[in-house]
Scaffold this motif. Sequence first.
Motif, PDB file in Angstrom:
ATOM      1  N   ASP A 152      55.597 -23.729   6.735  1.00 18.79           N
ATOM      2  CA  ASP A 152      54.741 -23.824   8.095  1.00 18.79           C
ATOM      3  C   ASP A 152      55.545 -24.850   8.898  1.00 18.79           C
ATOM      4  OD1 ASP A 152      51.899 -23.647   8.915  1.00 18.79           O
ATOM      5  OD2 ASP A 152      52.223 -25.777   9.025  1.00 18.79           O
ATOM      6  N   HIS A 153      55.187 -25.029   9.909  1.00 13.70           N
ATOM      7  CA  HIS A 153      55.980 -26.012  10.862  1.00 13.70           C
ATOM      8  C   HIS A 153      55.827 -27.492  10.318  1.00 13.70           C
ATOM      9  CE1 HIS A 153      58.037 -27.489  14.164  1.00 13.70           C
ATOM     10  NE2 HIS A 153      57.205 -28.364  14.530  1.00 13.70           N
ATOM     11  N   SER A 154      54.531 -27.735   9.778  1.00 12.36           N
ATOM     12  CA  SER A 154      54.242 -29.125   9.304  1.00 12.36           C
ATOM     13  C   SER A 154      54.993 -29.609   8.206  1.00 12.36           C
ATOM     14  CB  SER A 154      52.718 -29.181   8.894  1.00 12.36           C
ATOM     15  OG  SER A 154      52.647 -28.361   7.582  1.00 12.36           O
ATOM     16  N   ILE A 155      55.774 -28.682   7.562  1.00 10.83           N
ATOM     17  CA  ILE A 155      56.656 -29.175   6.563  1.00 10.83           C
ATOM     18  C   ILE A 155      57.800 -29.989   7.254  1.00 10.83           C
ATOM     19  CG2 ILE A 155      58.404 -28.662   4.624  1.00 10.83           C
ATOM     20  CD1 ILE A 155      55.295 -26.636   4.725  1.00 10.83           C
ATOM     21  N   PHE A 156      58.297 -29.452   8.406  1.00 12.49           N
ATOM     22  CA  PHE A 156      59.372 -30.225   9.109  1.00 12.49           C
ATOM     23  C   PHE A 156      58.940 -31.381   9.634  1.00 12.49           C
ATOM     24  CE2 PHE A 156      60.534 -25.494   8.864  1.00 12.49           C
ATOM     25  CZ  PHE A 156      61.699 -25.666   8.637  1.00 12.49           C
ATOM     26  N   THR A 157      57.869 -31.270  10.124  1.00 10.72           N
ATOM     27  CA  THR A 157      57.281 -32.781  10.631  1.00 10.72           C
ATOM     28  C   THR A 157      57.301 -33.540   9.785  1.00 10.72           C
ATOM     29  OG1 THR A 157      55.973 -31.137  12.312  1.00 10.72           O
ATOM     30  CG2 THR A 157      55.378 -33.607  12.183  1.00 10.72           C
ATOM     31  N   ALA A 158      56.802 -33.337   8.492  1.00 16.73           N
ATOM     32  CA  ALA A 158      56.462 -34.240   7.440  1.00 16.73           C
ATOM     33  C   ALA A 158      57.815 -34.746   6.694  1.00 16.73           C
ATOM     34  CB  ALA A 158      55.739 -33.837   6.395  1.00 16.73           C
ATOM     35  N   GLY A 159      58.993 -34.242   7.061  1.00 16.73           N
ATOM     36  CA  GLY A 159      60.277 -34.811   6.599  1.00 16.73           C
ATOM     37  C   GLY A 159      60.926 -33.507   5.913  1.00 16.73           C
ATOM     38  N   GLY A 160      60.414 -32.373   5.646  1.00 17.44           N
ATOM     39  CA  GLY A 160      61.019 -31.199   5.299  1.00 17.44           C
ATOM     40  C   GLY A 160      61.257 -31.066   3.688  1.00 17.44           C
ATOM     41  N   ASN A 161      60.429 -31.508   2.815  1.00 18.44           N
ATOM     42  CA  ASN A 161      60.566 -31.395   1.380  1.00 18.44           C
ATOM     43  C   ASN A 161      59.994 -30.121   0.806  1.00 18.44           C
ATOM     44  OD1 ASN A 161      60.618 -31.732  -1.451  1.00 18.44           O
ATOM     45  ND2 ASN A 161      60.244 -34.033  -1.253  1.00 18.44           N
TER      46      ASN A 161
END
Length: 202
Positions: A152-161
């Motif tokens: 999900d794109h939210s993972i990238f927004t959160a720092g990508g872990n």
Amino acid sequence: MSVNLAIIYYSSTGTNYQLAEWAAEGAKQAGAEVKILKVQELAPESAIASNPAWKAHVDATKDVPVATPDDIVWADAIIFSTPTRFGNMASQMKQFLDLTGGIWFNGKTINKVVSAMTTAQNPHGGQEATLLALYTSMYHWGAIIVGPGYTDHSIFTAGGNPYGTSVSVDQNGKMIEDVKNAVMHQAKRTVTVAGWVKNGQA
């Protein structure tokens, strides 16, 4: 067939508790029955009292139930949330896992669907190592680990872990990255996979 989700956290000043609440919000949206549970505090009262933020959080969450191995037996899925301590989980969380030997011996941890989250003071403060260390115990459980990956794109927004949502916390206890949507996505994904497993076993 609804999924029983236990969100088990350790939090000294409240960040991991906030992650647990966001996870509960996402999981309930996915139709899960949710329990938020804290692990037993091990630090002496003198240490807690010496840190006003720690003492305030302990007082604010005094009514949150303490997790027991029976909660693992009840759960179809578990989301753990723990701060990083020298690249590993907090000792409070480790002790809780160490207390699950009885249910492990009786096969009660097999096929539990598990995911995890963590916090640290900076992005390279051991966040990934902490999640991987926790997951090592889960392999012994016979659990099914569900990382968020890059689903999900939210993972990238959160720092990508890809191993689990992680967030950096500044000196004032404020989260640096915006991780709420990533936490909610991770919880929904965990519930979805747990539903597949539960229905498959049925």
